[in-house]
Design a protein around this motif. Structure first.
Motif, PDB file in Angstrom:
ATOM      1  N   LEU A 112       0.827  -1.206   0.000  1.00 42.34           N
ATOM      2  CA  LEU A 112       0.000   0.000   0.000  1.00 42.34           C
ATOM      3  C   LEU A 112       0.863   1.258   0.000  1.00 42.34           C
ATOM      4  CD1 LEU A 112      -2.937  -0.638   2.524  1.00 42.34           C
ATOM      5  CD2 LEU A 112      -3.053  -0.553   0.030  1.00 42.34           C
ATOM      6  N   GLY A 113       1.907   1.272   0.821  1.00 43.65           N
ATOM      7  CA  GLY A 113       2.744   2.451   0.924  1.00 43.65           C
ATOM      8  C   GLY A 113       3.529   2.752  -0.334  1.00 43.65           C
ATOM      9  N   GLU A 114       3.714   1.745  -1.191  1.00 40.98           N
ATOM     10  CA  GLU A 114       4.456   1.938  -2.439  1.00 40.98           C
ATOM     11  C   GLU A 114       3.563   2.370  -3.595  1.00 40.98           C
ATOM     12  OE1 GLU A 114       7.945  -1.407  -1.569  1.00 40.98           O
ATOM     13  OE2 GLU A 114       6.122  -1.950  -2.653  1.00 40.98           O
ATOM     14  N   LEU A 115       2.242   2.244  -3.425  1.00 41.69           N
ATOM     15  CA  LEU A 115       1.326   2.693  -4.476  1.00 41.69           C
ATOM     16  C   LEU A 115       1.319   4.219  -4.530  1.00 41.69           C
ATOM     17  CD1 LEU A 115      -1.696   0.315  -3.800  1.00 41.69           C
ATOM     18  CD2 LEU A 115      -0.276   0.300  -5.857  1.00 41.69           C
ATOM     19  N   PRO A 116       1.397   4.815  -5.693  1.00 38.93           N
ATOM     20  CA  PRO A 116       1.365   6.277  -5.771  1.00 38.93           C
ATOM     21  C   PRO A 116      -0.012   6.820  -5.413  1.00 38.93           C
ATOM     22  CG  PRO A 116       1.354   5.308  -7.975  1.00 38.93           C
ATOM     23  CD  PRO A 116       1.589   4.179  -7.020  1.00 38.93           C
ATOM     24  N   PRO A 117      -0.080   8.060  -4.869  1.00 42.03           N
ATOM     25  CA  PRO A 117      -1.380   8.678  -4.588  1.00 42.03           C
ATOM     26  C   PRO A 117      -2.274   8.640  -5.829  1.00 42.03           C
ATOM     27  CG  PRO A 117       0.379  10.002  -3.669  1.00 42.03           C
ATOM     28  CD  PRO A 117       1.045   8.942  -4.496  1.00 42.03           C
ATOM     29  N   GLY A 118      -3.566   8.372  -5.599  1.00 42.09           N
ATOM     30  CA  GLY A 118      -4.519   8.250  -6.698  1.00 42.09           C
ATOM     31  C   GLY A 118      -4.681   6.846  -7.217  1.00 42.09           C
ATOM     32  N   SER A 119      -3.882   5.901  -6.739  1.00 44.64           N
ATOM     33  CA  SER A 119      -4.028   4.506  -7.174  1.00 44.64           C
ATOM     34  C   SER A 119      -5.392   3.973  -6.761  1.00 44.64           C
ATOM     35  CB  SER A 119      -2.933   3.641  -6.557  1.00 44.64           C
ATOM     36  OG  SER A 119      -1.656   4.015  -7.032  1.00 44.64           O
ATOM     37  N   ARG A 120      -5.975   3.160  -7.621  1.00 43.52           N
ATOM     38  CA  ARG A 120      -7.326   2.649  -7.361  1.00 43.52           C
ATOM     39  C   ARG A 120      -7.239   1.343  -6.583  1.00 43.52           C
ATOM     40  NH1 ARG A 120     -12.267   0.901 -11.375  1.00 43.52           N
ATOM     41  NH2 ARG A 120     -13.886   2.024 -10.226  1.00 43.52           N
ATOM     42  N   VAL A 121      -7.807   1.340  -5.381  1.00 42.38           N
ATOM     43  CA  VAL A 121      -7.789   0.175  -4.496  1.00 42.38           C
ATOM     44  C   VAL A 121      -9.227  -0.272  -4.261  1.00 42.38           C
ATOM     45  CG1 VAL A 121      -7.123  -0.718  -2.240  1.00 42.38           C
ATOM     46  CG2 VAL A 121      -5.667   0.963  -3.400  1.00 42.38           C
ATOM     47  N   HIS A 133      -8.766   5.089   4.100  1.00 41.12           N
ATOM     48  CA  HIS A 133      -8.749   6.554   4.100  1.00 41.12           C
ATOM     49  C   HIS A 133      -7.968   7.088   5.299  1.00 41.12           C
ATOM     50  CE1 HIS A 133     -11.164   7.286   0.624  1.00 41.12           C
ATOM     51  NE2 HIS A 133     -12.291   6.788   1.117  1.00 41.12           N
ATOM     52  N   ALA A 134      -8.129   6.437   6.460  1.00 40.11           N
ATOM     53  CA  ALA A 134      -7.461   6.921   7.677  1.00 40.11           C
ATOM     54  C   ALA A 134      -5.946   6.830   7.581  1.00 40.11           C
ATOM     55  CB  ALA A 134      -7.954   6.121   8.880  1.00 40.11           C
ATOM     56  N   LEU A 135      -5.416   5.968   6.725  1.00 39.52           N
ATOM     57  CA  LEU A 135      -3.971   5.864   6.561  1.00 39.52           C
ATOM     58  C   LEU A 135      -3.375   7.107   5.903  1.00 39.52           C
ATOM     59  CD1 LEU A 135      -3.612   2.131   5.428  1.00 39.52           C
ATOM     60  CD2 LEU A 135      -2.972   3.112   7.629  1.00 39.52           C
ATOM     61  N   GLY A 136      -4.227   7.890   5.219  1.00 38.21           N
ATOM     62  CA  GLY A 136      -3.751   9.137   4.645  1.00 38.21           C
ATOM     63  C   GLY A 136      -2.825   8.966   3.461  1.00 38.21           C
ATOM     64  N   SER A 315     -15.682  14.603   8.397  1.00 37.25           N
ATOM     65  CA  SER A 315     -15.492  15.539   7.293  1.00 37.25           C
ATOM     66  C   SER A 315     -15.163  14.751   6.042  1.00 37.25           C
ATOM     67  CB  SER A 315     -14.364  16.519   7.642  1.00 37.25           C
ATOM     68  OG  SER A 315     -13.145  15.826   7.838  1.00 37.25           O
ATOM     69  N   SER A 316     -14.608  15.399   5.050  1.00 41.28           N
ATOM     70  CA  SER A 316     -14.261  14.701   3.815  1.00 41.28           C
ATOM     71  C   SER A 316     -13.006  13.876   4.006  1.00 41.28           C
ATOM     72  CB  SER A 316     -14.042  15.723   2.703  1.00 41.28           C
ATOM     73  OG  SER A 316     -13.006  16.610   3.079  1.00 41.28           O
ATOM     74  N   PRO A 317     -12.750  12.880   3.106  1.00 45.82           N
ATOM     75  CA  PRO A 317     -11.540  12.076   3.224  1.00 45.82           C
ATOM     76  C   PRO A 317     -10.297  12.946   3.188  1.00 45.82           C
ATOM     77  CG  PRO A 317     -13.063  11.082   1.667  1.00 45.82           C
ATOM     78  CD  PRO A 317     -13.605  12.427   2.007  1.00 45.82           C
ATOM     79  N   PRO A 318      -9.224  12.516   3.894  1.00 45.54           N
ATOM     80  CA  PRO A 318      -8.008  13.330   3.947  1.00 45.54           C
ATOM     81  C   PRO A 318      -7.380  13.480   2.574  1.00 45.54           C
ATOM     82  CG  PRO A 318      -7.620  11.125   4.819  1.00 45.54           C
ATOM     83  CD  PRO A 318      -9.092  11.256   4.610  1.00 45.54           C
ATOM     84  N   PRO A 319      -6.677  14.600   2.326  1.00 47.66           N
ATOM     85  CA  PRO A 319      -6.033  14.797   1.027  1.00 47.66           C
ATOM     86  C   PRO A 319      -4.816  13.904   0.893  1.00 47.66           C
ATOM     87  CG  PRO A 319      -5.423  16.539   2.550  1.00 47.66           C
ATOM     88  CD  PRO A 319      -6.473  15.726   3.240  1.00 47.66           C
ATOM     89  N   PRO A 320      -4.316  13.687  -0.332  1.00 45.86           N
ATOM     90  CA  PRO A 320      -3.096  12.898  -0.514  1.00 45.86           C
ATOM     91  C   PRO A 320      -1.955  13.516   0.275  1.00 45.86           C
ATOM     92  CG  PRO A 320      -4.154  13.332  -2.621  1.00 45.86           C
ATOM     93  CD  PRO A 320      -4.854  14.182  -1.600  1.00 45.86           C
ATOM     94  N   PRO A 321      -1.070  12.674   0.865  1.00 47.65           N
ATOM     95  CA  PRO A 321       0.037  13.208   1.638  1.00 47.65           C
ATOM     96  C   PRO A 321       1.082  13.825   0.719  1.00 47.65           C
ATOM     97  CG  PRO A 321       0.238  10.836   1.429  1.00 47.65           C
ATOM     98  CD  PRO A 321      -1.074  11.217   0.812  1.00 47.65           C
ATOM     99  N   SER A 322       1.863  14.768   1.272  1.00 46.89           N
ATOM    100  CA  SER A 322       2.996  15.294   0.519  1.00 46.89           C
ATOM    101  C   SER A 322       4.135  14.309   0.601  1.00 46.89           C
ATOM    102  CB  SER A 322       3.432  16.640   1.120  1.00 46.89           C
ATOM    103  OG  SER A 322       4.036  16.431   2.390  1.00 46.89           O
ATOM    104  N   SER A 323       5.180  14.562  -0.140  1.00 47.38           N
ATOM    105  CA  SER A 323       6.311  13.646  -0.160  1.00 47.38           C
ATOM    106  C   SER A 323       7.005  13.562   1.190  1.00 47.38           C
ATOM    107  CB  SER A 323       7.327  14.093  -1.219  1.00 47.38           C
ATOM    108  OG  SER A 323       7.763  15.417  -0.929  1.00 47.38           O
ATOM    109  N   ASN A 324       6.732  14.548   2.081  1.00 45.28           N
ATOM    110  CA  ASN A 324       7.374  14.544   3.391  1.00 45.28           C
ATOM    111  C   ASN A 324       6.524  13.890   4.470  1.00 45.28           C
ATOM    112  OD1 ASN A 324       9.663  15.974   2.496  1.00 45.28           O
ATOM    113  ND2 ASN A 324       8.542  17.919   2.643  1.00 45.28           N
ATOM    114  N   ASP A 325       5.283  13.515   4.110  1.00 43.96           N
ATOM    115  CA  ASP A 325       4.387  12.925   5.098  1.00 43.96           C
ATOM    116  C   ASP A 325       4.741  11.468   5.336  1.00 43.96           C
ATOM    117  OD1 ASP A 325       2.993  15.227   5.484  1.00 43.96           O
ATOM    118  OD2 ASP A 325       1.402  14.739   4.047  1.00 43.96           O
ATOM    119  N   HIS A 326       4.567  11.038   6.571  1.00 41.46           N
ATOM    120  CA  HIS A 326       4.802   9.640   6.929  1.00 41.46           C
ATOM    121  C   HIS A 326       3.603   9.158   7.725  1.00 41.46           C
ATOM    122  CE1 HIS A 326       8.966   9.741   5.567  1.00 41.46           C
ATOM    123  NE2 HIS A 326       9.063  10.922   6.145  1.00 41.46           N
ATOM    124  N   PRO A 327       2.594   8.568   7.077  1.00 39.68           N
ATOM    125  CA  PRO A 327       1.392   8.139   7.792  1.00 39.68           C
ATOM    126  C   PRO A 327       1.750   7.139   8.880  1.00 39.68           C
ATOM    127  CG  PRO A 327       1.063   8.066   5.411  1.00 39.68           C
ATOM    128  CD  PRO A 327       2.521   8.305   5.638  1.00 39.68           C
TER     129      PRO A 327
END
Length: 337
Positions: A112-121, A133-136, A315-327
């Protein structure tokens, strides 16, 4: 002995395991395939959460056949059972549980962590949707129905980048080699009862009750009863975004039951997460009562912490993390994602 089962490959495999155990006691068995409302809704593509009766959608037809005398035993995935007892039916055995964790089957062997943001799961479970969604990770979480072959086929054919499934089902089908990641419960707590089987019979069938009792694993029964007591107390039903996992461990003064649970808003932005433990007697006869009391107490704590209001505060689902984020795993009582 006639054993009622759903018609899917996984269900018949699970029921065959139970049949083989009964055969070992010197009793002949026959599988009787029953078509359930859940199977029919899968065929039409209707999400389980939108079915006429989401809770127990895979169970009712088997129970009706049992009460009608068409079968002597019914085998279910225990996580599918409604939390309220059924008149005239007894949970006669809970055999030893498979690994209850969720797994990922992803393209190119990715986690999961290696999938790029926007990947369809893909997943058909509101519990998995909320926790993904909570994993961010910024994943596009999409609904998905169908049997194991269908779901994995969507990844192989490029319609989804990954799907999330129960490890137990893939293990029973001999398909663990297709798993690309086993999810730690800190990332995703499984459904209450996941990985366990429920073996039911008529309450007045003393001979079958006695035979099936030989299949029961007390440690597994205690764990799933604690998990289901949380679920029943939260009144979530089997399709609600609630996860729970209990483990029987050896403590300093004897056996102990450890229980973790989480309730989430459907979009995963809020969660109530709790854990608790209880000592157990050396003799397993009292474990079921202690497990139920532990689960009920934990469920009440979660309600006191606001579990019933998660929908209203989400609220709405969290936005995609930035490259510096570490969920990381969430551990607060009530928190924003």
């Amino acid at each position: 002995m006639r054993i009622g089962t759903r018609r899917s490959a996984l269900a018949t495999t699970q029921s065959s395991h139970v049949a083989a155990a009964i055969n070992a006691f010197g009793t002949a068995t026959e599988l009787v395939e029953i078509n359930t409302d859940g199977d029919r809704s899968q065929a039409t593509g209707i999400p389980i959460s939108q079915a006429a009766s989401a809770t127990g959608v895979f169970v009712s037809a088997l129970r009706e056949a049992l009460l009608a005398g068409e079968v002597d035993v019914a085998v279910h995935s225990l996580k599918d059972l409604p939390t309220t007892p059924a008149d005239g039916i007894t949970l006669a055995a809970v055999p030893m549980r498979e690994d209850p964790r969720d797994v990922v089957v992803a393209r190119d062997g990715l986690t999961l962590g290696e999938l790029p943001p926007g990947s369809r799961v893909g997943t058909g479970s509101p519990r998995r949707v909320a926790q993904l969604h909570a994993l961010g990770l910024g994943l596009d979480v999409a609904g998905l129905r169908g049997n194991v072959d269908t779901r994995i086929g969507h990844v192989r054919e490029g319609r989804y980048d990954a799907v999330v499934l129960a490890r137990a089902g893939l293990s029973r089908l001999g398909r663990l080699d297709e798993v690309t990641e086993v999810l730690d419960p800190l990332q995703m707590l499984p459904a209450p009862g996941q990985g366990a089987l429920a073996v039911e019979c008529r309450s007045d069938d003393a001979e079958t009750l006695a035979l099936l009792a030989r299949l029961d694993d007390p440690a597994t029964r205690a764990a799933v009863l604690a998990e289901r007591a949380v679920l029943a107390t939260l009144e979530g039903g089997c399709s609600a975004p609630i996860g729970a996992l209990a483990d029987l461990v050896e403590g300093e003064d004897g056996p102990e039951l450890w229980l973790r649970a989480v309730a989430l808003s459907p979009d995963g932005t809020l969660a109530v997460r709790r854990s608790a433990s209880s000592p157990l007697a050396e003799e397993p006869a009292s474990w079921s009562d202690a497990a139920t009391i532990l689960g009920q107490a934990l469920g009440r704590e979660m309600l006191d912490d606001g579990a019933a209001e998660l929908d209203d505060r989400a609220s709405s689902p969290p936005p995609p993390p930035s490259s510096n984020d570490h969920p990381s795993a969430r551990s607060a009582e009530v928190h924003n994602a």
